[in-house]
Scaffold this motif. Structure first.
Motif, PDB file in Angstrom:
ATOM      1  N   PHE A   1     -82.923  -9.393 -10.061  1.00 26.82           N
ATOM      2  CA  PHE A   1     -82.080 -10.136  -9.097  1.00 26.82           C
ATOM      3  C   PHE A   1     -82.891 -10.386  -7.830  1.00 26.82           C
ATOM      4  N   HIS A   2     -83.679  -9.370  -7.467  1.00 22.17           N
ATOM      5  CA  HIS A   2     -84.499  -9.434  -6.259  1.00 22.17           C
ATOM      6  C   HIS A   2     -85.366 -10.698  -6.262  1.00 22.17           C
ATOM      7  N   HIS A   3     -85.943 -11.008  -7.421  1.00 25.69           N
ATOM      8  CA  HIS A   3     -86.789 -12.201  -7.507  1.00 25.69           C
ATOM      9  C   HIS A   3     -85.985 -13.461  -7.223  1.00 25.69           C
ATOM     10  N   PHE A   4     -84.814 -13.565  -7.832  1.00 29.89           N
ATOM     11  CA  PHE A   4     -83.998 -14.771  -7.629  1.00 29.89           C
ATOM     12  C   PHE A   4     -83.486 -14.876  -6.196  1.00 29.89           C
ATOM     13  N   ASP A   5     -83.231 -13.731  -5.599  1.00 31.07           N
ATOM     14  CA  ASP A   5     -82.579 -13.750  -4.288  1.00 31.07           C
ATOM     15  C   ASP A   5     -83.541 -13.930  -3.114  1.00 31.07           C
ATOM     16  N   GLU A   6     -84.838 -13.715  -3.356  1.00 33.56           N
ATOM     17  CA  GLU A   6     -85.821 -13.865  -2.273  1.00 33.56           C
ATOM     18  C   GLU A   6     -86.368 -15.294  -2.310  1.00 33.56           C
ATOM     19  N   ALA A   7     -85.923 -16.124  -1.380  1.00 31.46           N
ATOM     20  CA  ALA A   7     -86.283 -17.549  -1.407  1.00 31.46           C
ATOM     21  C   ALA A   7     -87.792 -17.759  -1.500  1.00 31.46           C
ATOM     22  N   GLU A   8     -88.554 -16.988  -0.741  1.00 30.55           N
ATOM     23  CA  GLU A   8     -90.000 -17.241  -0.666  1.00 30.55           C
ATOM     24  C   GLU A   8     -90.762 -16.886  -1.945  1.00 30.55           C
ATOM     25  N   ARG A   9     -90.101 -16.168  -2.865  1.00 30.77           N
ATOM     26  CA  ARG A   9     -90.764 -15.884  -4.142  1.00 30.77           C
ATOM     27  C   ARG A   9     -90.722 -17.108  -5.059  1.00 30.77           C
ATOM     28  N   GLY A  10     -89.815 -18.036  -4.762  1.00 34.29           N
ATOM     29  CA  GLY A  10     -89.820 -19.326  -5.451  1.00 34.29           C
ATOM     30  C   GLY A  10     -89.255 -19.343  -6.857  1.00 34.29           C
ATOM     31  N   PHE A  11     -88.389 -18.396  -7.202  1.00 31.77           N
ATOM     32  CA  PHE A  11     -87.853 -18.360  -8.565  1.00 31.77           C
ATOM     33  C   PHE A  11     -86.564 -19.167  -8.716  1.00 31.77           C
ATOM     34  N   SER A  12     -85.910 -19.472  -7.595  1.00 31.44           N
ATOM     35  CA  SER A  12     -84.590 -20.078  -7.695  1.00 31.44           C
ATOM     36  C   SER A  12     -84.575 -21.507  -7.162  1.00 31.44           C
ATOM     37  N   PHE A  13     -83.867 -22.385  -7.868  1.00 28.68           N
ATOM     38  CA  PHE A  13     -83.756 -23.774  -7.392  1.00 28.68           C
ATOM     39  C   PHE A  13     -82.713 -23.911  -6.297  1.00 28.68           C
ATOM     40  N   ARG A  14     -82.028 -22.794  -5.998  1.00 25.93           N
ATOM     41  CA  ARG A  14     -80.985 -22.843  -4.959  1.00 25.93           C
ATOM     42  C   ARG A  14     -81.570 -22.784  -3.552  1.00 25.93           C
ATOM     43  N   TYR A  15     -82.785 -22.255  -3.417  1.00 19.26           N
ATOM     44  CA  TYR A  15     -83.373 -22.094  -2.080  1.00 19.26           C
ATOM     45  C   TYR A  15     -84.694 -22.834  -1.970  1.00 19.26           C
ATOM     46  N   ASP A  16     -84.980 -23.308  -0.774  1.00 18.27           N
ATOM     47  CA  ASP A  16     -86.224 -24.051  -0.586  1.00 18.27           C
ATOM     48  C   ASP A  16     -87.384 -23.134  -0.187  1.00 18.27           C
ATOM     49  N   GLY A  17     -87.909 -22.415  -1.156  1.00 17.85           N
ATOM     50  CA  GLY A  17     -89.059 -21.539  -0.883  1.00 17.85           C
ATOM     51  C   GLY A  17     -90.355 -22.206  -1.306  1.00 17.85           C
ATOM     52  N   GLU A  18     -91.414 -21.401  -1.319  1.00 14.23           N
ATOM     53  CA  GLU A  18     -92.703 -21.853  -1.849  1.00 14.23           C
ATOM     54  C   GLU A  18     -92.582 -22.017  -3.353  1.00 14.23           C
ATOM     55  N   LEU A  19     -93.350 -22.922  -3.927  1.00 17.18           N
ATOM     56  CA  LEU A  19     -93.386 -23.026  -5.390  1.00 17.18           C
ATOM     57  C   LEU A  19     -94.343 -21.944  -5.902  1.00 17.18           C
ATOM     58  N   ASP A  20     -93.855 -20.723  -5.970  1.00 23.26           N
ATOM     59  CA  ASP A  20     -94.714 -19.587  -6.278  1.00 23.26           C
ATOM     60  C   ASP A  20     -94.431 -19.056  -7.693  1.00 23.26           C
ATOM     61  N   MET A  21     -93.360 -18.273  -7.837  1.00 25.22           N
ATOM     62  CA  MET A  21     -92.913 -17.737  -9.144  1.00 25.22           C
ATOM     63  C   MET A  21     -93.816 -16.688  -9.765  1.00 25.22           C
ATOM     64  N   ARG A  22     -94.761 -16.134  -9.010  1.00 26.86           N
ATOM     65  CA  ARG A  22     -95.590 -15.076  -9.601  1.00 26.86           C
ATOM     66  C   ARG A  22     -94.865 -13.741  -9.484  1.00 26.86           C
ATOM     67  N   MET A  23     -94.794 -12.999 -10.570  1.00 27.60           N
ATOM     68  CA  MET A  23     -94.243 -11.640 -10.467  1.00 27.60           C
ATOM     69  C   MET A  23     -95.305 -10.739  -9.852  1.00 27.60           C
ATOM     70  N   ASN A  24     -96.557 -11.004 -10.205  1.00 27.96           N
ATOM     71  CA  ASN A  24     -97.663 -10.256  -9.612  1.00 27.96           C
ATOM     72  C   ASN A  24     -98.239 -11.114  -8.484  1.00 27.96           C
ATOM     73  N   GLN A  25     -97.996 -10.680  -7.245  1.00 23.21           N
ATOM     74  CA  GLN A  25     -98.376 -11.506  -6.087  1.00 23.21           C
ATOM     75  C   GLN A  25     -99.882 -11.736  -5.978  1.00 23.21           C
ATOM     76  N   LYS A  26    -100.663 -10.995  -6.783  1.00 25.30           N
ATOM     77  CA  LYS A  26    -102.123 -11.146  -6.677  1.00 25.30           C
ATOM     78  C   LYS A  26    -102.685 -12.071  -7.754  1.00 25.30           C
ATOM     79  N   SER A  27    -101.846 -12.509  -8.690  1.00 28.83           N
ATOM     80  CA  SER A  27    -102.415 -13.352  -9.752  1.00 28.83           C
ATOM     81  C   SER A  27    -102.690 -14.755  -9.205  1.00 28.83           C
ATOM     82  N   GLN A  28    -103.551 -15.494  -9.903  1.00 30.18           N
ATOM     83  CA  GLN A  28    -104.046 -16.771  -9.372  1.00 30.18           C
ATOM     84  C   GLN A  28    -103.070 -17.920  -9.560  1.00 30.18           C
TER      85      GLN A  28
END
Ligand SMILES: C[S@@+](CC[C@H](N)C(=O)[O-])C[C@H]1O[C@@H](n2cnc3c(N)ncnc32)[C@H](O)[C@@H]1O
Length: 304
Positions: free
Chosen positions: A104-131
């Motif tokens: 849920f945490h991933h969907f709810d944090e806009a800046e992680r970019g997993f949800s189309f409901r919020y205008d975050g970065e287009l990120d979606m990495r579960m591992n913040q260090k991956s390329q």
């Protein structure tokens, strides 16, 4: 223990723990620690000499680490399961749990970019260090590869048209934010189905960014090698592609579900199902936790 009360609500908790068949002195692995809900319950069932290793590739999961000497947190992708067991001097384990996908945490944090409901970065990495980020995929993949991602992982029938629109948008301006992408998608979906179809597109992109199908295959192959004779593999999936892989693997030992039989007609597979029918959440659980609606639980043991 849990710093954020809504980091995640574990699905099918009682059924999962029952499926693990926990021995008090056993060694267990939670491949997807997340908010630690399943792990906490495993620890409750373990005795003094039991052990639990909890993997998570997301550094946010650090905030939920359980302070218990029987618990070890492994900040890594579960595709390195065997390596880390070796590192910790463990040869075989009694149970492996994988509660796949995001929390849920991933969907709810806009800046992680997993949800189309919020205008975050287009990120979606579960591992913040991956390329690889979602923006990288949208801005750099060739058109036919984009279409494949949406078709294979989102099961979207207009995947080619969507890929074309992405390429023509990025020719003018590269993708940076979620809402840039959402605007490009909107003309493809009817009002009634918009949310469902958006969710499919986002799911597809997330699967690609995190290479979810590949790591799941790798995990399943490793489980056979590290489980004890009567050990349990317990997997919770949230979409049909993952569930199909798990189901096929348990039934046939391969991801295509191709049955190989011996001379006498016995299926030659390294695992066998403990529950023949997939376990799903009941209405009561779904009412409390709507995201449990898509959860599917499969339990297997070695075929020996
Ligand atoms: C559905 S949540 C699990 C929630 C957990 N069962 C609980 O009770 O809070 C999935 C978690 O697994 C992690 N995860 C997903 N794929 C992973 C992988 N390949 N390797 C390591 N962690 C992964 C995600 O970062 C997320 O925190």
């Amino acid at each position: 223990m849990m710093e954020e009360p809504h980091y995640h609500i574990p699905a099918l908790l009682a059924e999962t723990i029952e499926g693990m068949n926990i021995k008090p002195d056993g060694i267990y692995v939670d491949c997807t620690f997340g908010g630690g809900g399943h792990s906490a319950e495993i620890l409750r069932k373990l005795g003094k000499t039991g052990k639990l290793l909890g993997f998570d590739q997301d550094e946010d999961a650090f905030n939920n680490i359980i302070k218990d000497e029987r618990f070890t947190f492994v900040h890594s992708n579960f595709k390195y399961l065997k390596n880390f067991l070796k590192f910790h001097g463990i040869e075989k384990v009694d149970g492996i749990l994988a509660d796949l996908g995001v929390s849920f945490h991933h969907f709810d944090e806009a800046e992680r970019g997993f949800s189309f409901r919020y205008d975050g970065e287009l990120d979606m990495r579960m591992n913040q260090k991956s390329q690889l980020t979602a923006a990288n995929v949208l801005n750099n993949y060739p058109e036919d590869k984009l279409a494949d991602v949406f078709y294979l992982y989102g099961e979207l029938h207009n995947s080619r048209k969507i890929a074309r629109a992405i390429v023509s948008h990025r020719d003018k301006q590269s993708f940076k934010r979620i809402f840039d992408f959402v605007e490009v998608l909107k003309p493809f979906f009817s009002r009634e189905k918009e949310k469902k179809d958006m969710a499919r597109v986002f799911q597809a992109l997330r699967i690609e960014v995190n290479q979810e199908m590949e790591v799941l295959k790798s995990l399943l192959n490793q489980c056979v090698e590290v489980l004890n004779k009567d050990g349990r593999l317990v997997v919770l999936t949230y979409h049909s592609l993952e569930d199909r892989l798990v189901k096929n693997y348990i039934r046939s030992g391969n991801f295509e579900g191709k049955l190989v039989k011996d001379f006498y007609g016995n299926v030659l597979a390294p695992m066998k199902a403990v529950n023949n029918k997939v376990i799903v959440a009941g209405e009561e659980e779904i009412a409390k936790n709507p995201r449990a609606r898509s959860a599917k639980l499969r339990i297997a043991t070695l075929n020996v």
